[in-house]
Design a protein around this motif. Structure first.
Motif, PDB file in Angstrom:
ATOM      1  N   GLY A   1       0.800  -1.226   0.000  1.00  0.00           N
ATOM      2  CA  GLY A   1       0.000   0.000   0.000  1.00  0.00           C
ATOM      3  C   GLY A   1       0.830   1.271   0.000  1.00  0.00           C
ATOM      4  O   GLY A   1       0.314   2.353   0.277  1.00  0.00           O
ATOM      5  N   THR A   2       2.121   1.169  -0.319  1.00  0.00           N
ATOM      6  CA  THR A   2       2.969   2.367  -0.242  1.00  0.00           C
ATOM      7  C   THR A   2       2.681   3.337  -1.388  1.00  0.00           C
ATOM      8  O   THR A   2       2.744   4.553  -1.202  1.00  0.00           O
ATOM      9  CB  THR A   2       4.469   2.008  -0.263  1.00  0.00           C
ATOM     10  N   LYS A   3       2.362   2.786  -2.569  1.00  0.00           N
ATOM     11  CA  LYS A   3       2.023   3.684  -3.700  1.00  0.00           C
ATOM     12  C   LYS A   3       0.792   4.497  -3.329  1.00  0.00           C
ATOM     13  O   LYS A   3       0.696   5.682  -3.601  1.00  0.00           O
ATOM     14  CB  LYS A   3       1.693   2.859  -4.952  1.00  0.00           C
ATOM     15  N   PHE A   4      -0.149   3.819  -2.713  1.00  0.00           N
ATOM     16  CA  PHE A   4      -1.394   4.473  -2.304  1.00  0.00           C
ATOM     17  C   PHE A   4      -1.117   5.564  -1.267  1.00  0.00           C
ATOM     18  O   PHE A   4      -1.626   6.674  -1.359  1.00  0.00           O
ATOM     19  CB  PHE A   4      -2.348   3.423  -1.735  1.00  0.00           C
ATOM     20  N   ASP A   5      -0.280   5.238  -0.300  1.00  0.00           N
ATOM     21  CA  ASP A   5       0.035   6.204   0.750  1.00  0.00           C
ATOM     22  C   ASP A   5       0.684   7.454   0.171  1.00  0.00           C
ATOM     23  O   ASP A   5       0.376   8.574   0.572  1.00  0.00           O
ATOM     24  CB  ASP A   5       0.961   5.553   1.787  1.00  0.00           C
ATOM     25  N   LYS A   6       1.590   7.236  -0.790  1.00  0.00           N
ATOM     26  CA  LYS A   6       2.287   8.387  -1.389  1.00  0.00           C
ATOM     27  C   LYS A   6       1.319   9.319  -2.095  1.00  0.00           C
ATOM     28  O   LYS A   6       1.384  10.541  -1.950  1.00  0.00           O
ATOM     29  CB  LYS A   6       3.346   7.904  -2.387  1.00  0.00           C
ATOM     30  N   ILE A   7       0.415   8.742  -2.884  1.00  0.00           N
ATOM     31  CA  ILE A   7      -0.530   9.586  -3.617  1.00  0.00           C
ATOM     32  C   ILE A   7      -1.494  10.268  -2.648  1.00  0.00           C
ATOM     33  O   ILE A   7      -1.798  11.452  -2.762  1.00  0.00           O
ATOM     34  CB  ILE A   7      -1.294   8.748  -4.676  1.00  0.00           C
ATOM     35  N   SER A   8      -1.937   9.514  -1.673  1.00  0.00           N
ATOM     36  CA  SER A   8      -2.855  10.058  -0.690  1.00  0.00           C
ATOM     37  C   SER A   8      -2.220  11.269   0.019  1.00  0.00           C
ATOM     38  O   SER A   8      -2.845  12.309   0.200  1.00  0.00           O
ATOM     39  CB  SER A   8      -3.138   8.935   0.312  1.00  0.00           C
ATOM     40  N   ASP A   9      -0.943  11.139   0.384  1.00  0.00           N
ATOM     41  CA  ASP A   9      -0.226  12.243   1.032  1.00  0.00           C
ATOM     42  C   ASP A   9      -0.044  13.427   0.080  1.00  0.00           C
ATOM     43  O   ASP A   9      -0.178  14.581   0.480  1.00  0.00           O
ATOM     44  CB  ASP A   9       1.166  11.789   1.516  1.00  0.00           C
ATOM     45  N   ALA A  10       0.287  13.119  -1.187  1.00  0.00           N
ATOM     46  CA  ALA A  10       0.527  14.197  -2.158  1.00  0.00           C
ATOM     47  C   ALA A  10      -0.743  15.014  -2.369  1.00  0.00           C
ATOM     48  O   ALA A  10      -0.701  16.249  -2.454  1.00  0.00           O
ATOM     49  CB  ALA A  10       1.014  13.606  -3.478  1.00  0.00           C
ATOM     50  N   VAL A  11      -1.869  14.328  -2.439  1.00  0.00           N
ATOM     51  CA  VAL A  11      -3.160  15.010  -2.607  1.00  0.00           C
ATOM     52  C   VAL A  11      -3.425  15.919  -1.410  1.00  0.00           C
ATOM     53  O   VAL A  11      -3.822  17.078  -1.549  1.00  0.00           O
ATOM     54  CB  VAL A  11      -4.281  13.945  -2.746  1.00  0.00           C
ATOM     55  N   ASP A  12      -3.165  15.415  -0.212  1.00  0.00           N
ATOM     56  CA  ASP A  12      -3.389  16.221   0.993  1.00  0.00           C
ATOM     57  C   ASP A  12      -2.447  17.419   1.055  1.00  0.00           C
ATOM     58  O   ASP A  12      -2.834  18.506   1.479  1.00  0.00           O
ATOM     59  CB  ASP A  12      -3.200  15.356   2.252  1.00  0.00           C
ATOM     60  N   ASP A  13      -1.179  17.195   0.645  1.00  0.00           N
ATOM     61  CA  ASP A  13      -0.210  18.296   0.688  1.00  0.00           C
ATOM     62  C   ASP A  13      -0.683  19.488  -0.138  1.00  0.00           C
ATOM     63  O   ASP A  13      -0.531  20.642   0.251  1.00  0.00           O
ATOM     64  CB  ASP A  13       1.154  17.830   0.147  1.00  0.00           C
ATOM     65  N   ILE A  14      -1.221  19.180  -1.298  1.00  0.00           N
ATOM     66  CA  ILE A  14      -1.713  20.252  -2.165  1.00  0.00           C
ATOM     67  C   ILE A  14      -2.808  21.032  -1.440  1.00  0.00           C
ATOM     68  O   ILE A  14      -2.816  22.259  -1.431  1.00  0.00           O
ATOM     69  CB  ILE A  14      -2.266  19.669  -3.494  1.00  0.00           C
ATOM     70  N   ASN A  15      -3.710  20.316  -0.799  1.00  0.00           N
ATOM     71  CA  ASN A  15      -4.821  20.992  -0.146  1.00  0.00           C
ATOM     72  C   ASN A  15      -4.410  21.745   1.114  1.00  0.00           C
ATOM     73  O   ASN A  15      -4.980  22.782   1.433  1.00  0.00           O
ATOM     74  CB  ASN A  15      -5.948  19.988   0.121  1.00  0.00           C
ATOM     75  N   VAL A  16      -3.402  21.221   1.818  1.00  0.00           N
ATOM     76  CA  VAL A  16      -2.880  21.959   2.970  1.00  0.00           C
ATOM     77  C   VAL A  16      -2.273  23.275   2.490  1.00  0.00           C
ATOM     78  O   VAL A  16      -2.552  24.348   3.034  1.00  0.00           O
ATOM     79  CB  VAL A  16      -1.814  21.123   3.720  1.00  0.00           C
ATOM     80  N   ALA A  17      -1.452  23.187   1.429  1.00  0.00           N
ATOM     81  CA  ALA A  17      -0.795  24.389   0.920  1.00  0.00           C
ATOM     82  C   ALA A  17      -1.815  25.421   0.457  1.00  0.00           C
ATOM     83  O   ALA A  17      -1.669  26.619   0.709  1.00  0.00           O
ATOM     84  CB  ALA A  17       0.137  24.011  -0.221  1.00  0.00           C
ATOM     85  N   LYS A  18      -2.868  24.943  -0.192  1.00  0.00           N
ATOM     86  CA  LYS A  18      -3.894  25.882  -0.665  1.00  0.00           C
ATOM     87  C   LYS A  18      -4.664  26.500   0.490  1.00  0.00           C
ATOM     88  O   LYS A  18      -5.041  27.665   0.447  1.00  0.00           O
ATOM     89  CB  LYS A  18      -4.858  25.161  -1.602  1.00  0.00           C
ATOM     90  N   LEU A  19      -4.906  25.715   1.518  1.00  0.00           N
ATOM     91  CA  LEU A  19      -5.626  26.239   2.675  1.00  0.00           C
ATOM     92  C   LEU A  19      -4.800  27.344   3.337  1.00  0.00           C
ATOM     93  O   LEU A  19      -5.319  28.386   3.722  1.00  0.00           O
ATOM     94  CB  LEU A  19      -5.909  25.112   3.675  1.00  0.00           C
ATOM     95  N   LEU A  20      -3.491  27.099   3.425  1.00  0.00           N
ATOM     96  CA  LEU A  20      -2.613  28.103   4.021  1.00  0.00           C
ATOM     97  C   LEU A  20      -2.630  29.379   3.203  1.00  0.00           C
ATOM     98  O   LEU A  20      -2.667  30.489   3.736  1.00  0.00           O
ATOM     99  CB  LEU A  20      -1.180  27.568   4.095  1.00  0.00           C
TER     100      LEU A  20
END
Ligand SMILES: [Fe+2]
Ligand SMILES: [Fe+2]
Length: 315
Positions: A20-39
């Protein structure tokens, strides 16, 4: 009839992503984008502002990099394949096949077993992310139903191990299928080029297959972990409507952050927007909190789970 969880959770492991590491990486990348946009957006419209993160160095979050190739590849696939036809079929198939019968905490543990945190130094495991979200709400004195919502909000990610086609139909920002894509309000909006619905005589129009003001309850949002868990909680929990809004819309950034699709909203959606905006900071900002201890917290959360969910859920 649903099946019991096999004795080995690895029975659910995917052969194309065994840890599940590929999944974790994409899941994190998607969240990173949204964290950055929220900031970047510094929202002032959450009706009940979160306090737990007031002291936090928000600039410490990784910045959104527009040229992030793996995120881009992910969104090309998602934006190409999330069609009306696919969405109808996904909803038809989802509860057709027996998968598992298990309680909420078991589901949290299963998700945790199946997804290896790809970046163990900095990222929380799945169970820790769920607990961080819930704990941040508890610290802010949010009601029990909201804490439980924080606790379960990503359990729909089990879909990845329950026969999803890939990652594109599990995570990522969601959007409405069956009507025009409000391109300036969707992440990687230049990647819809190959989606056949863009050439459809109805789906390519502003309102598409919907009526103006029909309400978001009546639109089809692209398939993924939000919608899957929403359907489960709607049928199998006593969570209030506000909780269902938080679950269903938490990845619906084009709507709750960018304010696309206002022409499809009805009166009820004003409250739904407030609900999801109240939830969102707890999902995104709690990621930098200290890592919670699942063993220590389990008794408290098992007590809350029992108030809103049956002992076993059909997944
Ligand atoms: Fe999520
Ligand atoms: Fe989350």
């Amino acid at each position: 009839m649903p099946i019991a969880v096999p004795t080995s959770p690895q029975a659910f492991a995917r052969s194309d992503d065994p840890k599940g590491t590929k999944f974790d990486k994409i899941s994190d990348a998607v969240d990173d984008i949204n964290v950055a946009k929220l900031l970047a957006s510094n929202p002032d419209n959450a009706y009940d502002e979160s306090a737990f993160d007031a002291e936090k160095d928000k600039a410490g979050f990784r910045q959104f990099v527009d040229e992030n190739e793996s995120s881009r590849r992910f969104y090309i696939e998602q934006h190409t394949k999330q069609t009306v036809e696919f969405n109808i079929e996904a909803r038809r198939k989802v509860f057709e096949n027996a998968r598992a019968t298990m309680g909420v905490w078991e589901a949290m543990e299963l998700l945790n077993t199946l997804v290896d945190a790809s970046d163990p130094d900095t990222s929380a495991t799945q169970i820790q992310h769920l607990l961080q979200t819930a704990e941040a709400m508890r610290k802010d004195g949010k009601p029990e139903w909201m804490q439980v919502t924080g606790l379960v909000h990503d359990l729909g990610k089990l879909l990845y191990f329950f026969g999803s086609d890939g990652q594109w139909d599990v995570v990522g920002d969601t959007f409405v299928v069956g009507c025009e894509i409000p391109k300036e309000k969707i992440v990687y909006s230049d990647t819809f080029g190959e989606n056949p619905d863009l050439n459809h005589p109805v789906y390519s129009t502003k309102y598409g297959m919907y009526k103006p003001g029909c309400g978001l309850d009546n639109v089809m949002i692209s398939w993924g972990h939000d919608e899957y868990l929403y359907l489960i909680c709607k049928e199998q929990s006593s969570l209030p409507k506000a909780a269902l809004h938080m679950i269903r819309y938490h990845s619906f950034y084009p709507w709750h952050r960018e304010r696309a699709y206002t022409y499809l909203e009805n009166e009820d959606d004003k409250q739904a927007l407030k609900d999801v905006l109240a939830f969102n900071p707890y999902d995104l900002y709690s990621k930098s909190d200290s890592l919670p201890d699942p063993v220590a917290l389990r008794p408290y959360y098992e007590g809350l789970i029992a108030k809103f969910f049956p002992e076993k859920i059909n997944w």
